[in-house]
Design a protein around this motif. Structure first.
Motif, PDB file in Angstrom:
ATOM      1  N   CYS A 228      -2.722  -9.705   7.558  1.00  0.00           N
ATOM      2  CA  CYS A 228      -1.359 -10.056   7.283  1.00  0.00           C
ATOM      3  C   CYS A 228      -0.322  -9.950   8.624  1.00  0.00           C
ATOM      4  O   CYS A 228       0.774 -10.452   8.559  1.00  0.00           O
TER       5      CYS A 228
ATOM      6  N   ASN B  71      -8.158  -4.479  -5.318  1.00  0.00           N
ATOM      7  CA  ASN B  71      -7.123  -5.226  -5.877  1.00  0.00           C
ATOM      8  C   ASN B  71      -7.345  -6.071  -7.240  1.00  0.00           C
ATOM      9  O   ASN B  71      -6.429  -6.669  -7.794  1.00  0.00           O
TER      10      ASN B  71
ATOM     11  N   GLN C  19      -3.680   2.656   6.179  1.00  0.00           N
ATOM     12  CA  GLN C  19      -2.963   1.248   5.920  1.00  0.00           C
ATOM     13  C   GLN C  19      -1.413   1.542   5.983  1.00  0.00           C
ATOM     14  O   GLN C  19      -0.788   0.641   5.995  1.00  0.00           O
TER      15      GLN C  19
ATOM     16  N   ASP D  94      -5.436   0.000  -2.400  1.00  0.00           N
ATOM     17  CA  ASP D  94      -6.062   1.107  -1.336  1.00  0.00           C
ATOM     18  C   ASP D  94      -6.833   2.033  -2.046  1.00  0.00           C
ATOM     19  O   ASP D  94      -6.397   2.092  -3.260  1.00  0.00           O
TER      20      ASP D  94
ATOM     21  N   SER E 177      -0.819  -4.345  -0.681  1.00  0.00           N
ATOM     22  CA  SER E 177      -2.016  -4.043  -0.343  1.00  0.00           C
ATOM     23  C   SER E 177      -2.636  -3.213  -1.478  1.00  0.00           C
ATOM     24  O   SER E 177      -1.899  -2.056  -1.831  1.00  0.00           O
TER      25      SER E 177
ATOM     26  N   HIS F 277       6.272  -3.825   2.539  1.00  0.00           N
ATOM     27  CA  HIS F 277       4.756  -3.368   2.427  1.00  0.00           C
ATOM     28  C   HIS F 277       4.616  -2.490   1.232  1.00  0.00           C
ATOM     29  O   HIS F 277       4.931  -1.096   1.334  1.00  0.00           O
TER      30      HIS F 277
ATOM     31  N   THR G 273      -3.737  -8.206  -1.487  1.00  0.00           N
ATOM     32  CA  THR G 273      -4.913  -8.197  -0.669  1.00  0.00           C
ATOM     33  C   THR G 273      -5.687  -6.896  -0.997  1.00  0.00           C
ATOM     34  O   THR G 273      -5.338  -5.845  -1.719  1.00  0.00           O
TER      35      THR G 273
ATOM     36  N   GLU H 141      -6.964 -13.678   4.203  1.00  0.00           N
ATOM     37  CA  GLU H 141      -5.722 -13.181   4.119  1.00  0.00           C
ATOM     38  C   GLU H 141      -4.684 -13.631   5.069  1.00  0.00           C
ATOM     39  O   GLU H 141      -3.566 -13.567   4.700  1.00  0.00           O
TER      40      GLU H 141
ATOM     41  N   SER I 111      -8.498  -3.821   0.485  1.00  0.00           N
ATOM     42  CA  SER I 111      -8.149  -2.694   1.420  1.00  0.00           C
ATOM     43  C   SER I 111      -8.800  -2.997   2.629  1.00  0.00           C
ATOM     44  O   SER I 111      -9.757  -3.872   2.556  1.00  0.00           O
TER      45      SER I 111
ATOM     46  N   ASN J 212       1.895  -0.583  -0.574  1.00  0.00           N
ATOM     47  CA  ASN J 212       0.582   0.049  -0.681  1.00  0.00           C
ATOM     48  C   ASN J 212       0.212   0.806  -1.878  1.00  0.00           C
ATOM     49  O   ASN J 212       0.686   1.834  -2.342  1.00  0.00           O
TER      50      ASN J 212
ATOM     51  N   VAL K 145      -5.894  -6.128   4.897  1.00  0.00           N
ATOM     52  CA  VAL K 145      -4.251  -5.932   5.302  1.00  0.00           C
ATOM     53  C   VAL K 145      -4.092  -6.353   6.723  1.00  0.00           C
ATOM     54  O   VAL K 145      -2.956  -6.900   6.849  1.00  0.00           O
TER      55      VAL K 145
END
Length: 529
Positions: free
Chosen positions: A88, A36, A124, A108, A106, A152, A79, A57, A81, A154, A85
């Motif tokens: 959360c 991230n 995820q 990834d 998140s 969410h 966050t 997290e 990967s 990703n 995740v």
């Protein structure tokens, strides 16, 4: 460019996504991580987003929930990967059930690496029980935030992850958060019948019901005709033929009192449930009228108002008698009474989801002009300290021009405090609460179980090991490790003095009130008879 290459480098993608997100959030909590990196750097560069940093997290996500409780706006959690995740999920569950806006963002790896055995390559998508917006390129996220209270996002990012520090961009126009209100329609209420309102978490001031006697949980608006929760015993005693409500109106999400829940379960009482969300509180599975708005006819009778007021007076006197009885010692109920007495107009109050919120109800909350919060969505104790920190940070951010930040006063139990003690950790360069007092009622274990079935004498041989769970933790040492101001009190007068001192100062401090749970069962018995 091979088939395994991402068509665009990560940094421009991250900066474009963050620019979209900035329209819809004022606060973002970032957690350190490699995948991230570009997202975090892009957020720090923005002048229109407040950035908070947490190393855990789970704590980060609950901090975001706390902020969003006050602001009503999506708060982002960024966050890396993998298991980051998954941490959360508890906060997502609380946000879903308390209908709080939250955005988990998140990072990834590219899709072609998932399931290959590469580091942190779990699946995820769908991990948080939310619809996942899987992004590998620039994307307009407007529809996502406008149509989903919990989201969410990703973001798939390939190496190279960063290409230098981003330049500060121009601030963007903030877009209001939708209300996400569900309208279940209108129903007619005849107030000349004996009508009782039960207002729980997420309750609101319902036009037309202002003059109806109301049992209000601490997080509900303060009613004009309050009915003490212990007063419901009057509605089920030998005179119930004359005192029992004919109609109960449930507003929001009440959960605290077994006596109240049993009263609502009585199928001889007409039931109306008011909700503004998809969730309708009906654990009794009763036939009920579901609505959001009411049209009232007639008025509550003077006799019904007097019955409810008299029952409330008796209940209040019962609580006063218990608090004055020295044989019970210094208990969590005494702590809640002192905290309640210390609250002032425009304060923010937070109560843990176990005994503290129930004790707050017994000693008289809710109060007018005090914003009161408790994690009643799922009613878990996890993440409470982080939510308290978030509420305090959001409260002060809403009053940036005031010389002194609004005071946030919190009461939690020792197990709740220890469960999320990491929520006290605020890395350098992140905002700190400027006026927060957390009172920890420490009875060295789980006092709430003494008042439940497992507190009965037959379970005593196993009670302490399975339920009491004494821990003998040195809370002073924990506070010293976090560099926090700390004070321990062992009597009610000392607690009152400590709270008075805290009201005159600023900063973040912990007051440990050493209490007893040995008398909790007897205290509960005295109150319920």
């Amino acid at each position: 460019m091979t088939a395994y290459s991402q068509p665009h480098s990560s940094q421009p993608i991250a900066e474009a996504i963050v620019a979209d997100i900035a329209h819809y959030v004022d606060d973002v909590v970032i957690c350190p991580g490699s995948r991230n990196s570009a997202l975090s750097l892009a957020l720090i560069a923005r002048p229109d987003v407040r950035v908070h940093v947490r190393i855990d997290e789970r704590s980060a996500a609950f901090l975001a929930v706390g902020i969003a409780r006050v602001t009503g706006r999506h708060v982002g959690v960024v966050t890396t990967s993998g298991t980051a995740v998954a941490n959360c999920l508890p906060a997502v569950l609380e946000a879903q059930n308390a209908h709080i806006p939250l955005a988990i963002i998140s990072a990834d790896r590219p899709d072609y690496l998932v399931g290959t055995g590469a580091n942190q390559t779990i699946e995820q998508r769908g991990l948080l029980g939310l619809e996942t917006y899987d992004i590998a390129d620039q994307h307009d996220l407007g529809d996502v935030f406008q149509h989903h209270q919990q989201v969410h996002i990703n973001v798939r990012l390939a190496a190279p992850l960063v290409e230098g520090l981003p330049q500060p961009p121009q601030p963007v126009v903030k877009i209001p958060t939708p209300t996400f209100i569900v309208d279940h329609g209108e129903t007619t209420i005849d107030l000349s019948r004996r009508t009782l309102v039960i207002a729980g978490d997420e309750a609101w001031e319902v036009p037309g019901l202002e003059d109806v006697p109301t049992v209000a949980e601490p997080t509900a608006p303060a009613p004009y005709h309050p009915v003490h929760p212990l007063a419901v015993q009057t509605f089920t005693n030998e005179y119930a033929e004359y005192t029992k409500p004919e109609h109960i109106i449930v507003v929001g999400h009440p959960t605290l009192s077994r006596d109240i829940m049993e009263l609502v379960a009585d199928d001889t009482i007409e039931l109306t449930i008011l909700s503004k969300t998809t969730q309708v509180t009906n654990p009794w599975r009763r036939n009920a009228t579901i609505a959001t708005r009411v049209w009232v006819i007639n008025e509550p009778t003077a006799d019904w108002i007097r019955i409810c007021a008299a029952a409330t007076d008796v209940a209040i006197e019962k609580v006063r008698t218990v608090l004055a009885d020295e044989t019970f010692g210094f208990t969590g109920l005494h702590v809640a009474a002192a905290v309640a007495d210390s609250l002032s107009t425009n304060d923010y109050a937070v109560f843990g989801a176990s005994n503290p919120i129930r004790d707050a109800s017994l000693v008289g909350l809710p109060f007018q002009a005090v914003d009161t919060f408790s994690p009643r969505g799922v009613a878990g104790i996890d993440g409470t300290t982080s939510q308290i920190m978030g509420i305090a940070l959001a409260a002060q951010a809403q009053h940036p021009t005031e010389i002194r930040a609004p005071r946030t006063l919190a009461l939690i139990g020792d197990v709740t405090f220890l469960h999320d003690v990491g929520g006290l950790l605020t890395p350098d360069n992140s905002p700190l609460p400027e006026n927060l007092t957390i009172v920890v009622a420490n009875d060295n274990g789980c006092g709430i179980f003494h008042a439940l079935e497992v507190g009965d004498p037959e379970f005593q041989p196993s009670f302490e090991q399975a339920f009491g769970t004494p821990h003998n933790t040195n809370i002073a040492a924990l506070c010293d490790a976090y560099g926090l101001e700390y004070q321990q009190v062992t009597t009610l007068p000392d607690l009152i003095l400590a709270l008075d001192d805290a009201a005159e100062t600023t900063g973040l401090r912990i007051i440990e009130a050493v209490t007893t749970r040995a008398t909790r069962a007897a205290l509960h018995h005295q109150l319920s008879h």
